[in-house]
Design an enzyme around this catalytic site. Structure first.
Site, mmCIF file in Angstrom:
data_model
loop_
_atom_site.group_PDB
_atom_site.id
_atom_site.type_symbol
_atom_site.label_atom_id
_atom_site.label_comp_id
_atom_site.label_asym_id
_atom_site.label_seq_id
_atom_site.Cartn_x
_atom_site.Cartn_y
_atom_site.Cartn_z
ATOM 1 N N ALA A 30 4.831 -1.648 -6.096
ATOM 2 C CA ALA A 30 5.099 -1.852 -7.504
ATOM 3 C C ALA A 30 4.044 -1.111 -8.333
ATOM 4 O O ALA A 30 3.066 -0.588 -7.809
ATOM 5 C CB ALA A 30 5.095 -3.341 -7.838
ATOM 6 N N GLY A 60 6.068 -3.964 -2.754
ATOM 7 C CA GLY A 60 7.464 -3.964 -3.158
ATOM 8 C C GLY A 60 8.304 -2.943 -2.429
ATOM 9 O O GLY A 60 9.512 -3.135 -2.239
ATOM 10 N N GLU A 88 9.273 -4.501 0.717
ATOM 11 C CA GLU A 88 10.273 -5.538 0.440
ATOM 12 C C GLU A 88 11.664 -4.952 0.234
ATOM 13 O O GLU A 88 12.666 -5.552 0.645
ATOM 14 C CB GLU A 88 9.839 -6.353 -0.772
ATOM 15 C CG GLU A 88 8.667 -7.278 -0.426
ATOM 16 C CD GLU A 88 8.056 -7.953 -1.629
ATOM 17 O OE1 GLU A 88 8.065 -9.195 -1.685
ATOM 18 O OE2 GLU A 88 7.567 -7.238 -2.539
ATOM 19 N N GLU A 141 -0.165 -7.166 -0.699
ATOM 20 C CA GLU A 141 -0.457 -7.787 -1.996
ATOM 21 C C GLU A 141 -1.711 -8.647 -2.009
ATOM 22 O O GLU A 141 -2.329 -8.833 -3.062
ATOM 23 C CB GLU A 141 0.744 -8.647 -2.441
ATOM 24 C CG GLU A 141 1.997 -7.874 -2.789
ATOM 25 C CD GLU A 141 2.910 -7.624 -1.606
ATOM 26 O OE1 GLU A 141 4.059 -7.206 -1.824
ATOM 27 O OE2 GLU A 141 2.477 -7.844 -0.448
#
Length: 257
Positions: free
Chosen positions: A65, A110, A113, A133
């Site tokens: 992200a 992300g 993910e 993260e």
């Protein structure tokens, strides 16, 4: 439709969705997430019979992200960002045809993910994956805490998330995080052949198979995903979140409480 940060190509019933921010290692800012959401809807409307997700350039699938954007988010703003990331991951997971992640480089946070939301994951020998993260003072917020254990098992998922471990393609294959590893210069052709083979299968049977497989592992995932969104956004505003992201942007080691 045309987007600035992604490309959607549909040919012979295969939709190839490329995150196109190579200078930013294909990091997912709000604009890119919104474009992905729209492009997935377009691919569905075009009745694509297979979906390929990949990243532009030679270094990254999706490096994560947008940390520069995230570092000063309030909890409500973080909740909205989590909702957007979840909407894209859910759209991939429920896409009415098999989705393949062509992991051609870094797939962190992300990005990992989004790969987890795909049905199949094929990695380049150069790929490196991880739910990283924890070193930013947060947790996976786009489905990682729910999808990763279902893929690699509870113990390994905890280790990967607790330590923020980055794993190369060989270890990712051993862990079951990806299904295949191929030479970097063969990845595109290999995945194209795989997608073409899937697109030639009976459309409604494939859709039914995907729905049934998703239902088999569903359980309480929706509740788990909702909890993940709340706990992820609740970490915004803490010292560790602010320090972790500020240190990342400033290219230094963080000092956590």
């Amino acid at each position: 439709m045309a987007w600035d940060t992604i490309r959607l190509d549909i040919e012979d019933d295969v939709a190839t969705l490329t995150v196109d921010r190579p200078d930013a290692l294909n990091a997912l800012n709000v604009e890119t997430l919104e474009a992905l959401d729209e492009a997935l809807s377009t691919a569905e409307d075009e009745d694509a019979r297979a979906l390929v997700l990949t990243g532009a350039g030679e270094k990254a699938f999706v490096a994560g992200a947008d940390i520069g954007y995230m570092q000063d988010l309030t909890t409500p703003e973080a909740q909205a960002y989590a909702e957007l990331g979840h909407r894209v991951a859910d759209a991939i997971e429920t896409f009415p045809a098999p989705a393949i992640a062509a992991v051609n480089g870094y797939a962190f946070g992300g990005g990992c993910e989004l790969a987890l939301a795909c049905d199949l994951r094929v990695a380049s020998e150069r790929a490196v994956l991880g739910q990283t993260e924890i070193d930013l003072g947060i947790v996976p917020g786009w489905g990682g805490t729910q999808r990763l254990p279902r893929l690699v098992g509870d113990e390994l998922a905890r280790r990967l998330i607790f330590f923020g471990e980055r794993v190369d393609a060989t270890d990712a294959l051993e862990y079951g995080l990806v299904g295949e590893v191929v030479a970097h210069d063969q990845l595109d052709d290999y995945v194209a052949d795989l997608a073409a083979d899937l697109a030639s299968k009976p459309k409604f049977a494939l859709r039914a198979a995907k729905d049934a497989l998703n239902a088999a592992r569903e359980g309480s995932q929706s509740a788990g995903l909702a909890y993940e969104r709340r706990v992820w956004s609740g970490l915004f505003g803490t010292h560790d979140q602010r320090e972790g992201m500020k240190a990342f942007v400033e290219k230094r080691d963080p000092t956590f409480e």
